[in-house]
Design a protein around this motif. Sequence first.
Motif, PDB file in Angstrom:
ATOM      1  N   PHE A 198      -9.118  -6.568   5.268  1.00  0.00           N
ATOM      2  CA  PHE A 198      -8.329  -6.894   4.084  1.00  0.00           C
ATOM      3  C   PHE A 198      -8.068  -8.394   4.071  1.00  0.00           C
ATOM      4  N   LEU A 229     -15.177  -0.671   3.175  1.00  0.00           N
ATOM      5  CA  LEU A 229     -14.145   0.318   2.856  1.00  0.00           C
ATOM      6  C   LEU A 229     -14.295   1.584   3.681  1.00  0.00           C
ATOM      7  N   GLU A 230     -13.133   2.112   4.100  1.00  0.00           N
ATOM      8  CA  GLU A 230     -13.080   3.343   4.885  1.00  0.00           C
ATOM      9  C   GLU A 230     -12.290   4.400   4.125  1.00  0.00           C
ATOM     10  N   ASP A 253       0.570   5.182   0.534  1.00  0.00           N
ATOM     11  CA  ASP A 253      -0.386   6.206   0.965  1.00  0.00           C
ATOM     12  C   ASP A 253      -0.044   7.572   0.382  1.00  0.00           C
ATOM     13  N   TYR A 261      -2.501   0.732  -4.436  1.00  0.00           N
ATOM     14  CA  TYR A 261      -2.158  -0.622  -4.035  1.00  0.00           C
ATOM     15  C   TYR A 261      -1.344  -1.255  -5.164  1.00  0.00           C
ATOM     16  N   LYS A 270       0.859  -1.178   0.000  1.00  0.00           N
ATOM     17  CA  LYS A 270       0.000   0.000   0.000  1.00  0.00           C
ATOM     18  C   LYS A 270       0.902   1.237   0.000  1.00  0.00           C
ATOM     19  N   ILE A 290     -11.356  -6.248  -0.037  1.00  0.00           N
ATOM     20  CA  ILE A 290     -11.461  -5.289   1.069  1.00  0.00           C
ATOM     21  C   ILE A 290     -12.934  -5.123   1.431  1.00  0.00           C
ATOM     22  N   ASP A 348      -8.633   3.996   3.562  1.00  0.00           N
ATOM     23  CA  ASP A 348      -8.147   2.960   2.641  1.00  0.00           C
ATOM     24  C   ASP A 348      -7.746   3.557   1.303  1.00  0.00           C
TER      25      ASP A 348
END
Lengths: 114, 112
Positions: free
Chosen positions: A64, A81-82, A38, A89, A36, A78, A85
């Motif tokens: 996940f 989802l938030e 970010d 990826y 991941k 996933i 997230d």
Amino acid sequence: DTAVSQTPKYLVTQMGNDKSIKCEQNLGHDTMYWYKQDSKKFLKIMFSYNNKELIINETVPNRFSPKSPDKAHLNLHINSLELGDSAVYFCASTKGIAGVETQYFGPGTRLLVL
Amino acid sequence: RKEVEQDPGPFNVPEGATVAFNCTYSNSASQSFFWYRQDCRKEPKLLMSVYSSGNEDGRFTAQLNRASQYISLLIRDSKLSDSATYLCVVSPFSGGYNKLIFGAGTRLAVHP
């Protein structure tokens, strides 16, 4: 003749939805990874599979769940989802599991959770 | 302290300049070291491995100092195409598994 491919390239979805990202490699490699990246550009490992067996499982929420149906494929599902997230990826692969191996990355899946 | 630390930059240099990036790592048991390059909105790609004896690949030279836990990358005669983010990567010993720890990257912008 793409070595490591991912689908989809872009994913925009609402909070609370469930989504999957797929990865395939045609390099004949035995080990695959999910990373991941970010917004601060840190690339962090999430999971790794070697010959369909989970070998690295970092501190990642239970929402996940990786799945490796065969050694050429590694999918990431996933749940719920938030907003946090949202990230890029990357899937990657290596021939073996040794620390000296070159990792070959896929083009990334840009996930945006609204 | 982050496991791998890099100066985020950006480094803005003219074509032809020599530029050096530094990186420090916290785990003294780390075994393997690399520089990866990531272009904007693209995936990381291996630039070169870093060996204790130092190694060179064309205009690029990498050095490792295990005692100081310090890695460097020198780029000579910078080209416009060198503009990218350079990621310092360390592989600690972790049960033999290939777990790479990435720095946040140093951004390089080469201008005409």
